[in-house]
Design a protein around this motif. Structure first.
Motif, PDB file in Angstrom:
ATOM      1  N   LEU A 146       0.819  -1.213   0.000  1.00 31.87           N
ATOM      2  CA  LEU A 146       0.000   0.000   0.000  1.00 31.87           C
ATOM      3  C   LEU A 146       0.853   1.263   0.000  1.00 31.87           C
ATOM      4  O   LEU A 146       0.499   2.267  -0.629  1.00 31.87           O
ATOM      5  CB  LEU A 146      -0.963  -0.008   1.186  1.00 31.87           C
ATOM      6  CG  LEU A 146      -2.089  -1.037   1.092  1.00 31.87           C
ATOM      7  CD1 LEU A 146      -2.870  -1.093   2.394  1.00 31.87           C
ATOM      8  CD2 LEU A 146      -3.008  -0.747  -0.078  1.00 31.87           C
ATOM      9  N   GLU A 147       1.979   1.218   0.683  1.00 39.90           N
ATOM     10  CA  GLU A 147       2.884   2.368   0.650  1.00 39.90           C
ATOM     11  C   GLU A 147       3.451   2.572  -0.751  1.00 39.90           C
ATOM     12  O   GLU A 147       3.584   3.702  -1.221  1.00 39.90           O
ATOM     13  CB  GLU A 147       4.010   2.193   1.675  1.00 39.90           C
ATOM     14  CG  GLU A 147       3.544   2.410   3.095  1.00 39.90           C
ATOM     15  CD  GLU A 147       4.619   2.104   4.135  1.00 39.90           C
ATOM     16  OE1 GLU A 147       5.622   1.423   3.795  1.00 39.90           O
ATOM     17  OE2 GLU A 147       4.439   2.521   5.286  1.00 39.90           O
ATOM     18  N   HIS A 184      -1.807  -1.955 -10.624  1.00 40.10           N
ATOM     19  CA  HIS A 184      -0.670  -1.751  -9.734  1.00 40.10           C
ATOM     20  C   HIS A 184      -0.312  -3.008  -8.950  1.00 40.10           C
ATOM     21  O   HIS A 184       0.624  -2.995  -8.165  1.00 40.10           O
ATOM     22  CB  HIS A 184      -0.961  -0.605  -8.762  1.00 40.10           C
ATOM     23  CG  HIS A 184      -0.982   0.735  -9.438  1.00 40.10           C
ATOM     24  ND1 HIS A 184       0.147   1.467  -9.669  1.00 40.10           N
ATOM     25  CD2 HIS A 184      -2.006   1.451  -9.956  1.00 40.10           C
ATOM     26  CE1 HIS A 184      -0.164   2.587 -10.283  1.00 40.10           C
ATOM     27  NE2 HIS A 184      -1.471   2.610 -10.469  1.00 40.10           N
ATOM     28  N   ARG A 185      -1.061  -4.084  -9.171  1.00 34.92           N
ATOM     29  CA  ARG A 185      -0.825  -5.311  -8.388  1.00 34.92           C
ATOM     30  C   ARG A 185       0.619  -5.790  -8.495  1.00 34.92           C
ATOM     31  O   ARG A 185       1.262  -6.082  -7.487  1.00 34.92           O
ATOM     32  CB  ARG A 185      -1.780  -6.416  -8.825  1.00 34.92           C
ATOM     33  CG  ARG A 185      -1.616  -7.680  -7.963  1.00 34.92           C
ATOM     34  CD  ARG A 185      -2.626  -8.736  -8.321  1.00 34.92           C
ATOM     35  NE  ARG A 185      -3.936  -8.288  -7.877  1.00 34.92           N
ATOM     36  CZ  ARG A 185      -5.072  -8.733  -8.385  1.00 34.92           C
ATOM     37  NH1 ARG A 185      -5.062  -9.619  -9.335  1.00 34.92           N
ATOM     38  NH2 ARG A 185      -6.212  -8.297  -7.931  1.00 34.92           N
ATOM     39  N   SER A 186       1.158  -5.874  -9.704  1.00 42.44           N
ATOM     40  CA  SER A 186       2.525  -6.395  -9.838  1.00 42.44           C
ATOM     41  C   SER A 186       3.577  -5.336  -9.514  1.00 42.44           C
ATOM     42  O   SER A 186       4.554  -5.625  -8.825  1.00 42.44           O
ATOM     43  CB  SER A 186       2.755  -6.971 -11.236  1.00 42.44           C
ATOM     44  OG  SER A 186       2.599  -5.966 -12.206  1.00 42.44           O
ATOM     45  N   SER A 187       3.388  -4.092  -9.962  1.00 41.28           N
ATOM     46  CA  SER A 187       4.411  -3.068  -9.720  1.00 41.28           C
ATOM     47  C   SER A 187       4.540  -2.710  -8.237  1.00 41.28           C
ATOM     48  O   SER A 187       5.635  -2.466  -7.753  1.00 41.28           O
ATOM     49  CB  SER A 187       4.120  -1.806 -10.537  1.00 41.28           C
ATOM     50  OG  SER A 187       2.918  -1.204 -10.107  1.00 41.28           O
ATOM     51  N   HIS A 210       2.921   5.709  -3.336  1.00 44.91           N
ATOM     52  CA  HIS A 210       4.031   6.363  -4.044  1.00 44.91           C
ATOM     53  C   HIS A 210       3.754   6.417  -5.545  1.00 44.91           C
ATOM     54  O   HIS A 210       3.984   7.440  -6.196  1.00 44.91           O
ATOM     55  CB  HIS A 210       5.336   5.604  -3.769  1.00 44.91           C
ATOM     56  CG  HIS A 210       6.519   6.227  -4.427  1.00 44.91           C
ATOM     57  ND1 HIS A 210       6.934   5.872  -5.685  1.00 44.91           N
ATOM     58  CD2 HIS A 210       7.368   7.198  -3.994  1.00 44.91           C
ATOM     59  CE1 HIS A 210       7.991   6.598  -6.011  1.00 44.91           C
ATOM     60  NE2 HIS A 210       8.270   7.396  -4.991  1.00 44.91           N
ATOM     61  N   ASP A 211       3.241   5.319  -6.106  1.00 42.83           N
ATOM     62  CA  ASP A 211       2.937   5.248  -7.540  1.00 42.83           C
ATOM     63  C   ASP A 211       1.728   6.092  -7.921  1.00 42.83           C
ATOM     64  O   ASP A 211       1.615   6.548  -9.052  1.00 42.83           O
ATOM     65  CB  ASP A 211       2.661   3.802  -7.967  1.00 42.83           C
ATOM     66  CG  ASP A 211       3.877   2.904  -7.838  1.00 42.83           C
ATOM     67  OD1 ASP A 211       4.998   3.434  -7.653  1.00 42.83           O
ATOM     68  OD2 ASP A 211       3.702   1.671  -7.895  1.00 42.83           O
ATOM     69  N   HIS A 212       0.790   6.229  -7.013  1.00 46.60           N
ATOM     70  CA  HIS A 212      -0.472   6.934  -7.250  1.00 46.60           C
ATOM     71  C   HIS A 212      -0.535   8.083  -6.249  1.00 46.60           C
ATOM     72  O   HIS A 212      -1.152   7.969  -5.201  1.00 46.60           O
ATOM     73  CB  HIS A 212      -1.629   5.948  -7.035  1.00 46.60           C
ATOM     74  CG  HIS A 212      -2.932   6.431  -7.571  1.00 46.60           C
ATOM     75  ND1 HIS A 212      -3.632   7.453  -6.984  1.00 46.60           N
ATOM     76  CD2 HIS A 212      -3.674   6.021  -8.623  1.00 46.60           C
ATOM     77  CE1 HIS A 212      -4.759   7.647  -7.654  1.00 46.60           C
ATOM     78  NE2 HIS A 212      -4.796   6.794  -8.647  1.00 46.60           N
TER      79      HIS A 212
END
Length: 170
Positions: free
Chosen positions: A82-83, A127-130, A87-89
């Protein structure tokens, strides 16, 4: 689709009208409708201005609450994932989690509810894999416009107060 923070004016909100004016090679800056050339009337100023409306659909801010659930996963892995998602979103407001479920809240800018919901439903899978998120499924989705969100908060029956911005356990 552009993402924005709450309170930011949505892009594409202004409706403008563009005007196109044509002129032929003989245009001399004089806007008279008729000109005499060798005794004949000649229209040389080109066509009248034509209004061309720029088609822009107004976008709105939508408050998204996405709930996911699945098999138990160590809390440390859930938190780290989740962190990374936050960061990605970067428009993620808050995430709450346990070892078998999580809730994510954020703002999305979209033309309408259908677009906002479509983006929200793709968020976890994309975003599951990244972000190395748990292989959980989406089990709930709430999409409300900004006005409804603020009305609920003002009336005291809105979503339960979220923890401060960030990733927090339940």
């Amino acid at each position: 689709m552009r993402r924005a923070r709450p309170g930011a004016p949505p892009g594409g909100t202004g409706g403008r009208t563009l005007t196109s004016v044509g002129a032929d090679a003989g245009f001399d800056g004089n806007r008279s409708a008729d000109r005499t050339v060798d005794g004949a009337t000649d229209r040389t100023t080109g066509p009248e201005p034509v209004g061309v409306k720029e088609e822009r659909t107004q976008s709105k801010l939508w408050h998204i609450t996405l709930s996911v659930s699945g098999t138990e996963t160590p809390l440390r892995e859930v938190r780290r994932g989740l962190e990374q998602l936050a960061h990605d979103h970067p428009f993620l407001l808050t995430s709450r989690y346990a070892n078998d479920h999580a809730e994510i809240r954020y703002w999305e800018e979209a033309r309408d509810l259908h677009d906002a919901a479509a983006v929200a439903l793709r968020l976890w899978g994309e975003h599951r894999s990244s972000a190395k998120l748990p292989p959980w499924e989406i089990v709930g989705l709430e999409v409300i416009d900004r006005e409804t969100y603020h009305q609920r908060i003002a009336e005291g029956y809105g979503p339960p107060p979220a923890a401060p911005v960030g990733v927090h356990p339940y």
